[in-house]
Design an enzyme around this catalytic site. Sequence first.
Site, mmCIF file in Angstrom:
data_model
loop_
_atom_site.group_PDB
_atom_site.id
_atom_site.type_symbol
_atom_site.label_atom_id
_atom_site.label_comp_id
_atom_site.label_asym_id
_atom_site.label_seq_id
_atom_site.Cartn_x
_atom_site.Cartn_y
_atom_site.Cartn_z
ATOM 1 N N CYS A 176 1.075 -1.451 0.193
ATOM 2 C CA CYS A 176 -0.185 -0.280 -0.131
ATOM 3 C C CYS A 176 0.913 1.694 -0.083
ATOM 4 O O CYS A 176 1.641 1.452 -0.403
ATOM 5 C CB CYS A 176 -1.231 0.092 1.192
ATOM 6 S SG CYS A 176 -2.626 0.667 0.738
ATOM 7 N N HIS B 186 -3.474 -5.915 1.199
ATOM 8 C CA HIS B 186 -3.479 -5.749 2.443
ATOM 9 C C HIS B 186 -3.782 -7.320 2.895
ATOM 10 O O HIS B 186 -4.940 -7.628 2.294
ATOM 11 C CB HIS B 186 -4.221 -4.667 3.295
ATOM 12 C CG HIS B 186 -4.056 -3.808 3.772
ATOM 13 N ND1 HIS B 186 -2.835 -3.791 4.047
ATOM 14 C CD2 HIS B 186 -4.214 -2.502 2.865
ATOM 15 C CE1 HIS B 186 -2.388 -2.085 4.569
ATOM 16 N NE2 HIS B 186 -3.529 -1.594 3.838
#
Length: 488
Positions: free
Chosen positions: A332, A429
């Site tokens: 991310c 994630h």
Amino acid sequence: MAALMIQGCGSDVGKSVLVAGLCRLFANRGLTVRPFKPQNMSNNAAVTVDGGEIGRAQALQAIACRTPPTVDMNPVLLKPQSDVGAQLVVRGQMAGTWKAAAYQDRKAGLLDVVLESYRRLEAEADLVLVEGAGSPAETNLRAGDIANMGFARAAGVPVVLVGDIDRGHVIAALAGAHVVLEPDDRAMIKGFLINKFRGDASLFDAGRAEIERRTGWADLGMAPWLAAARRLPAEDAVVLDKAQAGEGRKVRIVVPMLSRIANFDDFDPLRAEPDVEFGFVPPGSPLPGDADLVILPGTKATLADLVFLRAQGWDIDLLAHVRRGGRVLGVCGGYQMLGRVIADPDGVEGPPGRAEGLGLLDVETVLTGDKVLRPARGILASGEPFEGYEIHVGRTAGAGTARPFLVREDGAGEGATSADGKVAGAYVHGLFDRASARAALLGDLGAASDGLDQSARVDAALDEIAAALETHFAIDRLAAIAGLELRP
């Protein structure tokens, strides 16, 4: 409908774990249970089935209830972006950035939102278990409160107060809360619980009696130190300095502890692996020269944490690590940092700006557009399935994406990889949760995996905690306070 609110004498006293354990306990008794937290502050968030985001603890509590997480379980979420400001998320959607002082003045206006979400959960459940935030004894925050007594009184939910004996001064904490609370707030508290006791419980019998004498609140039990809680995803970064594992094992994986690190429970499965020595590197310490893999984690403030990373000298350490043939993975915000440029023309994270990235991936990122909140499934380059989620602002493009790190189930590439395959990044994630995906990623480092899905570890830990609370808490009395009549 039955409801009970668990408040605490401070942050990190174990409210989230106790609520999760009680959720599983009552769910195991065949009840429909729902978790609720009016207001949370955390950079560890989860994506919900209804397309929003909530605090990680409430997603865990939903798992404990064996129900999918929804935005109503945590209608107000604050995600700190600086020491004085945070992104405000209301019912799962970004609602601007607020300075702390301004939010304190305006938070009372969110009470109707909070109550509406609570009433929806109440209508579908036999029992709603509510978690407070911080402590109701922080009387300087009482005006306009929606997180503790302000909510409890508005919704008519009885309260049980938790004290953490591992910190010490638990008698003073509970008795002191009784002293400073206003009479109407104090009247909402029907009993107390002690958490995190180690050793012979009978040694604190006199202490529990003293708390009862000084407060008039019922003693509802004392939980032992719950070792299984370590296997649950943590929400607060205060735990990170304790989250090391496996010194001297086959491979070493490290994560620099960014100042606004987010969703760091991504790495819980690595800490449990028998071949992996895992650790967070604190500010002021260099990245170790013998690391096999450095993972740049997610962050709530990519540009600010890129400055922070360079201030620690980690950029220099990272380049040296790559020159030695070491591997790097960005998740991310960490993926964004690995590129050539990060631009924030609209001031999404703060003042508009632009910065040179670390230059390890041939991509550029623009922090603009709507926040992406969605599940992610697909396969690794090696063919193993992965399953996770995305929660980010920003679009990343460039030549490096022609070598995607992952392939989504619709066939689209995700992320980027360097030409030599040693550096990679993606927005997903939870990449290490599935046993097969984790085994493939560790196999590239020469390590084996234990083959356990993270969901199985978490589920077993919840059952273990529920069993302990069944033994050490006065469950029938807690149920009665909640207004719940337990079936035989």
